[in-house]
Structure formats: structure tokens, C-alpha cells
Scaffold this motif. Structure first.
Motif, PDB file in Angstrom:
ATOM      1  N   GLU A 201     -12.770   5.811-143.194  1.00 33.39           N
ATOM      2  CA  GLU A 201     -12.996   6.977-142.335  1.00 33.39           C
ATOM      3  C   GLU A 201     -13.422   8.188-143.159  1.00 33.39           C
ATOM      4  O   GLU A 201     -14.368   8.893-142.811  1.00 33.39           O
ATOM      5  N   PRO A 239     -11.869  -0.991-134.744  1.00 33.81           N
ATOM      6  CA  PRO A 239     -12.132  -0.404-133.417  1.00 33.81           C
ATOM      7  C   PRO A 239     -12.027   1.117-133.371  1.00 33.81           C
ATOM      8  O   PRO A 239     -12.854   1.771-132.734  1.00 33.81           O
ATOM      9  N   GLU A 240     -11.036   1.694-134.049  1.00 32.32           N
ATOM     10  CA  GLU A 240     -10.878   3.150-133.971  1.00 32.32           C
ATOM     11  C   GLU A 240     -12.052   3.881-134.619  1.00 32.32           C
ATOM     12  O   GLU A 240     -12.445   4.973-134.172  1.00 32.32           O
ATOM     13  N   SER A 243     -15.186   3.842-132.290  1.00 27.63           N
ATOM     14  CA  SER A 243     -15.139   4.918-131.291  1.00 27.63           C
ATOM     15  C   SER A 243     -15.619   6.236-131.891  1.00 27.63           C
ATOM     16  O   SER A 243     -16.396   6.978-131.276  1.00 27.63           O
ATOM     17  N   LYS A 244     -15.149   6.537-133.101  1.00 29.59           N
ATOM     18  CA  LYS A 244     -15.536   7.800-133.729  1.00 29.59           C
ATOM     19  C   LYS A 244     -17.015   7.801-134.092  1.00 29.59           C
ATOM     20  O   LYS A 244     -17.703   8.819-133.954  1.00 29.59           O
ATOM     21  N   ARG A 287     -17.555  -2.707-129.829  1.00 29.57           N
ATOM     22  CA  ARG A 287     -17.742  -1.940-128.593  1.00 29.57           C
ATOM     23  C   ARG A 287     -19.146  -2.136-128.027  1.00 29.57           C
ATOM     24  O   ARG A 287     -20.144  -2.001-128.744  1.00 29.57           O
TER      25      ARG A 287
END
Length: 454
Positions: A201, A239-240, A243-244, A287
Motif C-alpha cells: 500500500e 482485495p482491500e 478497492s483503493k 473486483r
């Protein structure tokens, strides 16, 4: 003018080949654990097997990871057994390499699939060029790729590059960047599968106020301002972060970790994957909305095995690159590869694609061609006392080399027992005659004069 018969046709206008028409093919599982599963599309090669990177993935435990391929030819649909454990059958007959002139059912493992040419076809434009950036190739498959790249390079559209490992996906991203309006800006590449999950991230979006164990960093999006961000193996994002990433692409703003406000970003995004991304979406690992955002344009790189006519120009390009470096270091240049080396490369299927070709060219230039070591370009393991299993290599590489030694030893003894008669050797071994001849070329084995008959 159409120069070849369906299911693949070359289209000529004013004496130049300008497009190719590919017939659509439907493959349906009619028997087995995956009954009803379907693949439908128009592409040079369709792969079927248990591995996730196949076009049609089967859960049948009797199906090998890479079991068979279907290739469009001018005469029909070619079925190739990819070295499966349990074989490929037409009825009760095991086949290794056969052309289907029409719809047929093929058995593999405990499954049966129906291969059916469809009436619908897809036409692809061909570039007149044989180079785009550092990508080279005069094959129809690469000229299709170049035609797409020429149309999209000057735009800011998001691009998804699909292709097997080693096929040159980063070269595509780099070429899009250098041939477009953003060539003056930075090109930032992030390998999403090589960075630890806990650091990914911050690597992408930046860290403004580092927590314990972190350090402040700009992040790839802000580093690519005014240029291009290449997200290699984007399917490795958890997955997180998917989304970002979607929010950043949609809003064109990024908020680094610990930041109180977002920063505007202006970077073109090119992503890549070696996986079957629609399948990843279907099974909930990626996604769907992010897939649609990334796949505004999809560029599908062909594997090297499907464009072997490009091998000579690729060899020349690789040698030129290696020799430029050697000249700059004051070292003597490598000579060109000899006829035997080129013959070996012309009959190899390159599981590692262009990356493997590069390694082989350098090793052949240094050590000379070695048929027993072709799989990974290693020197031969043959010693007076027999063969040695290499434990100083990764398991996969050592296994590939051992397989090469087994193949050559088996074929040498097989041919000797039949006095060099290839047809008799093929009948005894159960190997298709043409496949046996390819293996003989690969291992530098010669057939007896006049042995081509039954």
C-alpha cells in the motif's frame, strides 16, 4: 483477396496484407466434473488443463495442468497433446497432434469436450510495421499487437496487457509510454507480486506520516506524475488494495498513508497479468468493477511458441543488445549463432517465452548449442560415471534437465532397437511420428536413410 481457408484468413488490399480474420471456436465440456463449462472466442491458441492460466480450466483430477492446446490453422483446428499424463483421445484412438476439419469430441482424463467451429469470425487489423518500441516481430500475431499499440499509444486510455510469464508485458508498457505524449515524463513500474503485502500500500500510494517500522515515501502514483505507471501482475493485489486502486483511478486523487488530504495525480495506468483475469473475477478473487476500469483496452501478447517465425529476428536483436554492452565494456562481441543452434531454437516451444530465448541465446553464444540442455540452457550433465542430479539448481530447473536426459536416452535406445526406422519406433513407443521427428531434431538424433516409410 483471401489467401487461406477458414478458420484463419489473411485479407489483402492493393497487394498488401492488411488484416486477418479468425473464426470463433466454442469448446464445451460434455462429460466430466466440469460438465457445462464453456470457452468461446477467436484466438490463435486455446489451452485446456487444470492450471488457472488455461483458457478452459478443468477440475478433473485426471487432467494434467497443461493438457492440450487447440490451434487455428488454414486446414482446421489442430489438437496438440502438451505432454499430458493420461493422454488425448479421439474415440478410442490416442492422438498427439491431429487436425480436426470440423466439430469433434475429444477426451482428456475423465472428461470429454466438444470442439466446434462457429460461423462468426473476428477481423483484426495488421500493422505494416515489424517493430514497436523495443518489441520486434514480423509474424501476423505480432503485427496485430502493433496495430493496436499504434492506435492507443497517443491516448491516455487505461490498458491491460495479458500474456504468459516472459512474453514481454513490460516491454509493451514501456513502448506505449515512449511512443505516446507522455514520453517526456517518468515510467514507473511496480511488480505487485514481488513486494511484501504489508509494504504494498505504501509503495503504491505513498506514506506521509510513517508509523513504527515504516518510512516516508512518495508512492508510485505520485512518482509517475505526468508519465506512466505500470502495475505488473495486478492480480496479486489483495482485495482491500483493489478497492483503493479503483478509487484512485476513478477520482484521479491519491491519499498517502497518514495524510489528512488527498493529492491530485496525473498518471496513465497500464496493468498486466499472466492469469485468466475473467476467471479471477468470476471466482471472486478480483473486483469486477476494477477489471472493467483496467481493461478499457486489452492487449493480448502471443506466446513465442505460436510465432516461431520471429525467432531469427529476435535472436539478431538480442545479440545486438548483448554486443552493445560488451563493446561498451571493452569485451569482444559474440558471433552469430550457427546453423545447428538456430535449428534447435526453431523446434523448441519456449515455456519461458522471449525471456527464455534471451537466456538461451547468451548461453549458446558462450557455450555453443547443447541439445541435452535446451530446456533451460544449462550445460550437459553427462559424465563418464553416468548422470548427476543437480541439487545446486532450483527443483523445477533440475527436473527439466533430468527430463531432457531421459528423453534423449530413451529415444537413442528406441531408435537403435528399430535400426533407425522412425515409423516402427513411433508404433512401438506410442508417440506420433511427427512428434517423434521433432524430438529427434531437438536431441540431434538422425533417422536412417529410407526410414520414412512404414
Amino acid at each position: 483477396m483471401q489467401r487461406t481457408a477458414a478458420p484463419t484468413q489473411l485479407i489483402e488490399r492493393n497487394g498488401k496484407t492488411v488484416a486477418r480474420r479468425l473464426q470463433k471456436v466454442r469448446v464445451v465440456v460434455v462429460e466430466g466434473p466440469d460438465k457445462g463449462a464453456t470457452f468461446e472466442g477467436a484466438q490463435d491458441e486455446i489451452r485446456i488443463g487444470g492450471s488457472d492460466d488455461n483458457d478452459l480450466v478443468l477440475t478433473d483430477p485426471a487432467v494434467s495442468r497443461r493438457h492440450l492446446s487447440l490451434t487455428l490453422t488454414g486446414d482446421g483446428i489442430r489438437v496438440n497433446d502438451l505432454g499430458s499424463t493420461n493422454g488425448v483421445y479421439l474415440g478410442d484412438v490416442r492422438v498427439h497432434d491431429v487436425v480436426l476439419p470440423g466439430a469433434r469430441e475429444v477426451s482428456l482424463g475423465d472428461s470429454r469436450v466438444r470442439v466446434e467451429p462457429l460461423a462468426e469470425a473476428v477481423e483484426h487489423e495488421l500493422s505494416a510495421g515489424v517493430r514497436f518500441g523495443r518489441l520486434v516481430g514480423s509474424s501476423v500475431a505480432m503485427r496485430e499487437v502493433f496495430a493496436v499499440l499504434e492506435r492507443i499509444a497517443a491516448s491516455d486510455i487505461t490498458v491491460l496487457v495479458e500474456g504468459e510469464t516472459g512474453s514481454g508485458k513490460e516491454l509493451v508498457a514501456d513502448a506505449i509510454h515512449r511512443q505516446g505524449a507522455r514520453a517526456g515524463g517518468p515510467f514507473i513500474a511496480v511488480d505487485c507480486g514481488a513486494i511484501p503485502r504489508e509494504a504494498l500500500e505504501g509503495e503504491l500510494f505513498g506514506v506521509e506520516k510513517p508509523a513504527e517500522g515504516q518510512r516516508a515515501r512518495q508512492g508510485a502514483f505520485l512518482a509517475a506524475e505526468g508519465g506512466t505507471l505500470f502495475l505488473d501482475e495486478v492480480t496479486e493485489l489483495p482485495p482491500e488494495l483493489q478497492s483503493k486502486l479503483l478509487r484512485v483511478i476513478e477520482s484521479r486523487e491519491v491519499r498517502p498513508l497518514g495524510a489528512e488530504k488527498s493529492h491530485p495525480v496525473d498518471a496513465r495506468v497500464v496493468a498486466s497479468t499472466s492469469r485468466n483475469l475473467p476467471r479471477e473475477v468470476k471466482e471472486g478473487r478480483f473486483r469486477q468493477d476494477l477489471y472493467y476500469r483496467l481493461a478499457a483496452v486489452v492487449v493480448k501478447l502471443p506466446p513465442l511458441r505460436s510465432r516461431l517465425e520471429d525467432v531469427p529476428v529476435l535472436v539478431d536483436t538480442i545479440l545486438d543488445d548483448l554486443n552493445r554492452r560488451r563493446t561498451a565494456q571493452g569485451l569482444p562481441v559474440y558471433p552469430g549463432l550457427d546453423r545447428r543452434a538456430m535449428e534447435l531454437l526453431a523446434h523448441y516451444d519456449f515455456p519461458g517465452n522471449v525471456r527464455e530465448l534471451r537466456n538461451l541465446v547468451e548461453r549458446f553464444a558462450v557455450l555453443g548449442p547443447d541439445p541435452a540442455a535446451l530446456a533451460r540452457g544449462h550445460v550437459t550433465l553427462e559424465r563418464p560415471g553416468g548422470h548427476e542430479i543437480r541439487t545446486d539448481l532450483p527443483f523445477h530447473d533440475a527436473k527439466e534437465i533430468w527430463t531432457e536426459i531421459f528423453e534423449k536416452t530413451y529415444l537413442t535406445k528406441l531408435l537403435a532397437s528399430h535400426h533407425g526406422n522412425v515409423s516402427a519406433a513411433a508404433r512401438t513407443s506410442g508417440i506420433d511420428r511427427r512428434h517423434l521427428q521433432r524430438l529427434m531434431v531437438k536431441h540431434d538424433l538422425r533417422e536412417r536413410d529410407g526410414s520414412s516409410g512404414a
